[in-house]
Design a protein around this motif. Structure first.
Motif, short mmCIF file in Angstrom:
data_model
loop_
_atom_site.label_atom_id
_atom_site.label_comp_id
_atom_site.label_asym_id
_atom_site.label_seq_id
_atom_site.Cartn_x
_atom_site.Cartn_y
_atom_site.Cartn_z
N ALA A 1 0.83 -1.21 0.00
CA ALA A 1 0.00 0.00 0.00
C ALA A 1 0.86 1.26 0.00
O ALA A 1 0.56 2.24 -0.70
N ALA A 2 1.95 1.25 0.78
CA ALA A 2 2.85 2.40 0.81
C ALA A 2 3.51 2.60 -0.55
O ALA A 2 3.65 3.74 -1.03
N LEU A 3 3.91 1.52 -1.20
CA LEU A 3 4.51 1.61 -2.53
C LEU A 3 3.51 2.16 -3.54
O LEU A 3 3.86 3.02 -4.37
N GLU A 4 2.27 1.71 -3.47
CA GLU A 4 1.25 2.20 -4.40
C GLU A 4 0.99 3.69 -4.20
O GLU A 4 0.81 4.43 -5.18
N ASP A 5 0.99 4.15 -2.95
CA ASP A 5 0.79 5.59 -2.70
C ASP A 5 1.91 6.42 -3.30
O ASP A 5 1.67 7.48 -3.89
N ILE A 6 3.13 5.94 -3.15
CA ILE A 6 4.27 6.68 -3.69
C ILE A 6 4.26 6.64 -5.22
O ILE A 6 4.56 7.64 -5.88
N ASP A 7 3.89 5.50 -5.77
CA ASP A 7 3.82 5.40 -7.23
C ASP A 7 2.77 6.38 -7.77
O ASP A 7 3.01 7.04 -8.79
N ALA A 8 1.63 6.47 -7.09
CA ALA A 8 0.61 7.42 -7.52
C ALA A 8 1.12 8.85 -7.41
O ALA A 8 0.86 9.69 -8.28
N ALA A 9 1.86 9.14 -6.36
CA ALA A 9 2.41 10.48 -6.18
C ALA A 9 3.35 10.84 -7.32
O ALA A 9 3.36 11.99 -7.80
N LEU A 10 4.14 9.87 -7.77
CA LEU A 10 5.10 10.12 -8.83
C LEU A 10 4.49 10.02 -10.23
O LEU A 10 5.19 10.14 -11.23
N SER A 11 3.18 9.80 -10.29
CA SER A 11 2.47 9.84 -11.57
C SER A 11 2.10 11.26 -11.96
O SER A 11 1.62 11.50 -13.07
N GLN A 12 2.33 12.20 -11.05
CA GLN A 12 2.00 13.59 -11.34
C GLN A 12 2.85 14.13 -12.48
O GLN A 12 3.98 13.69 -12.69
N ARG A 13 2.30 15.11 -13.16
CA ARG A 13 3.02 15.75 -14.26
C ARG A 13 4.23 16.49 -13.72
O ARG A 13 4.16 17.23 -12.75
N VAL A 14 5.36 16.30 -14.38
CA VAL A 14 6.58 17.02 -14.03
C VAL A 14 6.60 18.33 -14.82
O VAL A 14 6.41 18.32 -16.04
N PRO A 15 6.85 19.44 -14.18
CA PRO A 15 6.88 20.73 -14.91
C PRO A 15 7.96 20.72 -15.99
O PRO A 15 9.00 20.06 -15.86
N PRO A 16 7.74 21.45 -17.07
CA PRO A 16 8.74 21.52 -18.15
C PRO A 16 10.08 22.01 -17.64
O PRO A 16 10.16 22.92 -16.80
N GLY A 17 11.14 21.39 -18.11
CA GLY A 17 12.49 21.81 -17.75
C GLY A 17 13.01 21.28 -16.43
O GLY A 17 14.17 21.50 -16.09
N VAL A 18 12.16 20.57 -15.67
CA VAL A 18 12.56 20.03 -14.37
C VAL A 18 12.98 18.57 -14.52
O VAL A 18 12.22 17.74 -15.01
N GLY A 19 14.21 18.27 -14.11
CA GLY A 19 14.69 16.89 -14.14
C GLY A 19 14.47 16.25 -12.77
O GLY A 19 14.78 16.85 -11.74
N VAL A 20 13.94 15.03 -12.77
CA VAL A 20 13.64 14.33 -11.52
C VAL A 20 14.43 13.02 -11.48
O VAL A 20 14.34 12.20 -12.41
N LEU A 21 15.19 12.83 -10.43
CA LEU A 21 15.91 11.58 -10.22
C LEU A 21 15.33 10.91 -8.97
O LEU A 21 15.30 11.51 -7.89
N VAL A 22 14.87 9.67 -9.14
CA VAL A 22 14.26 8.91 -8.05
C VAL A 22 15.22 7.79 -7.64
O VAL A 22 15.63 6.98 -8.48
N THR A 23 15.56 7.74 -6.38
CA THR A 23 16.46 6.70 -5.91
C THR A 23 16.09 6.33 -4.46
O THR A 23 15.05 6.73 -3.96
N ALA A 24 16.94 5.55 -3.81
CA ALA A 24 16.72 5.13 -2.42
C ALA A 24 18.06 5.08 -1.70
O ALA A 24 19.12 5.08 -2.33
N ASP A 25 17.99 5.06 -0.39
CA ASP A 25 19.22 4.96 0.39
C ASP A 25 19.66 3.51 0.57
O ASP A 25 20.84 3.21 0.69
N HIS A 26 18.71 2.58 0.56
CA HIS A 26 18.99 1.16 0.74
C HIS A 26 17.72 0.38 0.48
O HIS A 26 16.63 0.96 0.36
#
Length: 373
Positions: free
Chosen positions: A216-241
């Motif tokens: 459920a937590a993963l699905e919430d985050i995935d939905a959050a990252l489905s949002q439109r990224v503004p033009p010109g903004v680069g997004v890098l998604v990673t994790a600490d471990h």
């Protein structure tokens, strides 16, 4: 057993290099990221690349373009205090000095908690973690810098050690945090924005990977990252471990015989820092632990661990003093506990990390927005 090091290519991507890549992208000089007007670094605490791929059906936005090479390696130990600090300073644990969850402050002969114990354990964030943060580096270049996280973490000792130089903003849900980060990046050209999402890590610790709460937590985050990224903004998604589940049957409990000549046991159950009594024969203790833990854990002395590069290519004198006389890393999905300790609450934790398994050390390295070629 002597230490069994992971077999990784020396050219493997590391989370230590993320900061340099983001700054290079802003200058149009990165070999791995396209140029962006502003950048957003999204950190999903505790999300390993192997677990993400195994649950791709619950994270379609995250995994839509994820290829085999879209991974990076965490540092050792693969724990938040060490790894998140490496991500936000661009240096290895051997340089920033946060070499574990709990380590020995030799000046006071006490164990200190480097994640949540700064105030209670009397640690000064400015001197204990002296490496410049990416936000301080951004300020030196005249760039706006922001950190978006959970309100409860604002002003904490760990935040002051790792987020100094950033203007902090908070929001209660992953979706609202992502939206706030994107808005800041769009309104402040040239900025670097960090967005922290701890929900997967919390669910994994309490319930385990594969649990309903974790999915459920993963699905919430995935939905959050489905949002439109503004033009010109680069997004890098990673994790600490990442993390592994440790069932009760895989717990190794140390008794009085094991802790003979031991003054303190720090670290955490997936990676112990063992500090010996001043008059102890270190070689003898290492030999005894290796014999007792044959096939169950890897055991190394401090010099061996440093020489093997576990804490990075350079280890400062200060960091070396915080490393245990023995380093003990349980194999597979085992965890190790001091059965003589009064507090046994950590034995109820399901998902754990800190060790050397691929599940713990491989993390996603995903590009969105202007970073998609």
């Amino acid at each position: 057993m002597p230490l069994m090091l992971p077999s990784e290519s020396p050219t493997s991507r590391s989370i230590v290099g993320v900061a340099a890549d983001l700054f290079a992208s802003l200058r149009g000089e990165s070999p791995s990221l396209p140029r962006a007007d502003s950048v957003v670094l999204v950190l999903i605490d505790g999300l390993g690349a192997i677990a993400l791929r195994a649950h791709a059906g619950h994270a379609r936005a995250l995994t839509a373009g994820m290829g085999k090479k879209d991974v990076a390696h965490s540092v050792f130990p693969s724990t938040t205090a060490a790894a998140l600090t490496s991500l936000l300073t661009g240096v290895w644990p051997g340089e920033h000095g946060l070499v574990g969850y709990r380590v020995l402050d030799r000046a006071r002969d006490v164990l200190v908690n480097q994640l949540s114990g700064w105030e209670g354990d009397g640690i000064d964030p400015m001197s204990w973690q002296a490496a410049p943060t990416i936000f301080e580096s951004a300020d030196a270049e005249g760039r706006p810098a922001f950190a978006v996280g959970v309100a409860a973490y604002a002003g904490s000792g760990f935040s002051r050690a790792t987020l100094r130089g950033a203007e902090f903003a908070s929001a209660p849900t992953p979706s609202e945090r992502i939206a706030a980060a994107y808005d800041l990046a769009e309104r402040h050209p040239g900025s670097i924005v960090y967005c922290y999402l701890p929900e997967v890590d919390k669910a994994g610790h309490k319930h385990g990977v594969d649990s309903h709460a974790w999915v459920a937590a993963l699905e919430d985050i995935d939905a959050a990252l489905s949002q439109r990224v503004p033009p010109g903004v680069g997004v890098l998604v990673t994790a600490d471990h990442g993390m592994v589940d440790v069932p009760a049957a895989r717990q190794i409990v140390l008794d009085e015989g094991h802790v003979k000549d031991v003054r303190h046991i720090g670290g955490e159950p997936r990676m112990l820092h063992v500090y010996l009594e001043p008059d102890a024969d270190a070689d003898s203790v290492i030999g005894r632990w290796r014999q007792d833990l044959e096939g169950l854990a890897d055991v190394a002395g401090r010099a061996e661990a440093i020489g093997a590069g576990l804490f990075g290519p350079r280890v400062s004198v200060t960091a070396a003093e915080r490393i245990g006389d023995l380093i003990v890393v349980p194999r597979g999905n085992r965890a190790m506990y001091d059965g003589t300790a009064t507090d046994q609450r950590s034995r109820g934790m399901v998902g754990q990390h800190g060790g050397l398994t691929p599940e713990e050390r491989q993390v996603p390295w995903l590009r969105l927005g202007a970073f998609v070629r």
